[in-house]
Design a protein around this motif. Sequence first.
Motif, PDB file in Angstrom:
ATOM      1  N   LYS A  52      33.777  10.514 -18.866  1.00  0.00           N
ATOM      2  CA  LYS A  52      34.114   9.123 -18.791  1.00  0.00           C
ATOM      3  C   LYS A  52      33.890   8.647 -20.272  1.00  0.00           C
ATOM      4  CE  LYS A  52      33.081   7.921 -14.190  1.00  0.00           C
ATOM      5  NZ  LYS A  52      32.202   7.012 -13.053  1.00  0.00           N
ATOM      6  N   ILE A  53      32.883   9.436 -21.270  1.00  0.00           N
ATOM      7  CA  ILE A  53      32.582   8.869 -22.497  1.00  0.00           C
ATOM      8  C   ILE A  53      33.241   9.764 -23.552  1.00  0.00           C
ATOM      9  CG2 ILE A  53      30.856   8.483 -24.057  1.00  0.00           C
ATOM     10  CD1 ILE A  53      28.947   8.338 -21.348  1.00  0.00           C
ATOM     11  N   TYR A  54      33.454  11.185 -23.200  1.00  0.00           N
ATOM     12  CA  TYR A  54      34.087  12.193 -24.275  1.00  0.00           C
ATOM     13  C   TYR A  54      35.308  12.572 -23.843  1.00  0.00           C
ATOM     14  CZ  TYR A  54      28.974  11.716 -25.812  1.00  0.00           C
ATOM     15  OH  TYR A  54      28.015  11.203 -26.512  1.00  0.00           O
ATOM     16  N   ASP A  55      36.248  12.871 -24.942  1.00  0.00           N
ATOM     17  CA  ASP A  55      37.491  13.541 -24.718  1.00  0.00           C
ATOM     18  C   ASP A  55      37.393  14.878 -25.014  1.00  0.00           C
ATOM     19  OD1 ASP A  55      40.178  14.109 -24.501  1.00  0.00           O
ATOM     20  OD2 ASP A  55      40.788  13.131 -26.184  1.00  0.00           O
ATOM     21  N   LEU A  56      37.243  15.836 -24.089  1.00  0.00           N
ATOM     22  CA  LEU A  56      36.972  17.097 -24.083  1.00  0.00           C
ATOM     23  C   LEU A  56      38.242  17.999 -24.680  1.00  0.00           C
ATOM     24  CD1 LEU A  56      34.393  18.082 -21.221  1.00  0.00           C
ATOM     25  CD2 LEU A  56      34.177  17.621 -23.745  1.00  0.00           C
ATOM     26  N   ASN A  57      39.352  17.181 -24.844  1.00  0.00           N
ATOM     27  CA  ASN A  57      40.568  17.770 -25.656  1.00  0.00           C
ATOM     28  C   ASN A  57      40.483  17.480 -26.961  1.00  0.00           C
ATOM     29  OD1 ASN A  57      42.045  18.661 -23.431  1.00  0.00           O
ATOM     30  ND2 ASN A  57      42.496  16.687 -22.614  1.00  0.00           N
ATOM     31  N   ASP A  58      39.521  16.857 -27.515  1.00  0.00           N
ATOM     32  CA  ASP A  58      39.177  16.365 -28.859  1.00  0.00           C
ATOM     33  C   ASP A  58      38.109  17.464 -29.426  1.00  0.00           C
ATOM     34  OD1 ASP A  58      39.395  14.438 -31.365  1.00  0.00           O
ATOM     35  OD2 ASP A  58      37.327  14.566 -30.932  1.00  0.00           O
ATOM     36  N   VAL A  59      38.373  18.205 -30.539  1.00  0.00           N
ATOM     37  CA  VAL A  59      37.397  18.966 -30.733  1.00  0.00           C
ATOM     38  C   VAL A  59      36.061  18.519 -31.414  1.00  0.00           C
ATOM     39  CG1 VAL A  59      37.988  19.303 -33.430  1.00  0.00           C
ATOM     40  CG2 VAL A  59      36.968  21.211 -32.298  1.00  0.00           C
ATOM     41  N   ASP A  60      36.021  17.309 -31.943  1.00  0.00           N
ATOM     42  CA  ASP A  60      34.809  16.586 -32.471  1.00  0.00           C
ATOM     43  C   ASP A  60      33.995  16.501 -31.225  1.00  0.00           C
ATOM     44  OD1 ASP A  60      35.368  16.958 -35.212  1.00  0.00           O
ATOM     45  OD2 ASP A  60      36.531  15.105 -35.117  1.00  0.00           O
ATOM     46  N   ASP A  61      34.644  15.798 -30.187  1.00  0.00           N
ATOM     47  CA  ASP A  61      33.798  15.333 -29.226  1.00  0.00           C
ATOM     48  C   ASP A  61      33.332  16.986 -28.421  1.00  0.00           C
ATOM     49  OD1 ASP A  61      34.331  12.963 -29.481  1.00  0.00           O
ATOM     50  OD2 ASP A  61      35.407  12.551 -27.641  1.00  0.00           O
ATOM     51  N   CYS A  62      34.086  17.864 -28.427  1.00  0.00           N
ATOM     52  CA  CYS A  62      33.690  19.004 -27.700  1.00  0.00           C
ATOM     53  C   CYS A  62      32.392  19.562 -28.487  1.00  0.00           C
ATOM     54  CB  CYS A  62      34.591  19.906 -27.987  1.00  0.00           C
ATOM     55  SG  CYS A  62      36.164  19.572 -26.691  1.00  0.00           S
ATOM     56  N   VAL A  63      32.419  19.387 -29.873  1.00  0.00           N
ATOM     57  CA  VAL A  63      31.180  19.927 -30.641  1.00  0.00           C
ATOM     58  C   VAL A  63      29.907  19.138 -30.343  1.00  0.00           C
ATOM     59  CG1 VAL A  63      30.191  19.887 -32.983  1.00  0.00           C
ATOM     60  CG2 VAL A  63      32.718  20.875 -32.518  1.00  0.00           C
ATOM     61  N   ILE A  64      29.970  17.766 -30.136  1.00  0.00           N
ATOM     62  CA  ILE A  64      28.667  17.010 -29.728  1.00  0.00           C
ATOM     63  C   ILE A  64      28.497  17.374 -28.370  1.00  0.00           C
ATOM     64  CG2 ILE A  64      28.204  14.689 -29.064  1.00  0.00           C
ATOM     65  CD1 ILE A  64      30.124  13.612 -31.234  1.00  0.00           C
ATOM     66  N   VAL A  65      29.176  17.624 -27.519  1.00  0.00           N
ATOM     67  CA  VAL A  65      28.886  17.877 -26.116  1.00  0.00           C
ATOM     68  C   VAL A  65      28.183  19.161 -25.901  1.00  0.00           C
ATOM     69  CG1 VAL A  65      29.982  18.118 -23.881  1.00  0.00           C
ATOM     70  CG2 VAL A  65      30.578  16.043 -25.127  1.00  0.00           C
TER      71      VAL A  65
END
Length: 442
Positions: free
Chosen positions: A391-404
């Motif tokens: 609901k917070i992060y877009d796991l199709n976005d690599v930057d968000d993936c790195v954070i998570v």
Amino acid sequence: MGRKLALRLSQVMITKNEEKNIERALTWGKDFLYEQIVVDTGSTDRTVEIAKKMGATVLHFDWINDFAAAKNFAIKHASGDWIAILDADEYFDEVTAKRVMDEIRQAEKMKVNCIVGYILNLNSDGGIREEIPQTRLFKNHCGIRYEGAIHEQLHCPAGLKGYYPEERMNIFHTGYMAEVLQEKIDANRNLDIIKKTLEKDPDNADMYGYLGDELMIRGKKEEASDAYRKSIELYGEPVPFGDRPIWTLETLIGNLIDKRDYEEAEKYYHFAVKNCPRDADFDYLFGKDYFRKCEFDKAIPYLERVLNLLNGDQNATGRDAISHLELVYEMLSFSCFKAEGRMKDAVRYASILLHANKKKDNVLSTFLMSFSMLDGDRNANADVAMQGVQKIYDLNDVDDCVIVCKAAVRAEYKEFIALLDRVISPENMRRMAEIVAEASES
């Protein structure tokens, strides 16, 4: 019917030895100001020369240890419909300056007589030390004048009716930068005025508060605390409404906490919440201190009272608590994680903050660690955690993936990491590996 004349804005200021600041002070509104009036109180540098060169009208005022008198002299000579009265070490940035006339026109429509902005006191690194609501724009020819020889305040016979623009009017103030502050301390002008005022009016509670402030910036905390105690004694109960009594109480309580005199700090805390029940800073002081000492169970009730006040009362105040609201949520989520039986609260507070600022990766780690400690099936809990994360992060976005991914590894949440392996695409997995490798090399 004749055409309605455009509103005219006069800029006025008082100066003394401001050659370092005067050019910037007279530049921000040069293109739209009706007039610029500089009232000099005895400069021995190039202040007057620079002001005249920039086209300002320069008037002279014999200094009589009274800031209100000097500013009122400047106001008296302004002929515009509205007045901007910023000090020489204060200025609007370029973006805000372009909005000034629009906000004045809006204030006219609303039939108010002043506009409330925020003074941003800058530190030596250019960062914001504190934010204080202040009125620096007001209507002329309606009796608005300053009162008080020092730390002067605006007053109006009909009352000040303020307008808070939807987009804040920020005024930058360089007077608290270390080198500038030292010059002011060395000059002793403020301290001299305060002492002379107290000689004439020894029961002036506000002035003892200002004396405490002057002693604080000179590093004399014990003497400052004595001045604050005297101020509070003179106020009595109920404490009059206003920023000055609150600041006096906050600073005294902060000093007592710093010296670990919790018995006296608690005494003034209870006095403060009784007399200033809408100010959140008293709880913020204690909550932050207990958090620093890793006494998380003691920190939680204070930090929760901060949020209850700020979220439940539209008239609540608290400069420090409001300006550090993200930190309050951060401390509270971690404190609940550390406290017994508060894991769900840790998740809740972390989630609120992450929705506001998803780059808080340490808070995301707390969020995931708390989920990993919840009762019940760990795989089922990981599924719920994943729903919250997505609901917070877009796991199709690599930057968000790195954070998570980094937060999940720090949290050592194996079940959640296994879910990430299924949710994140192979392409993003490859790109994340490249980012991590580049970061390691640098």
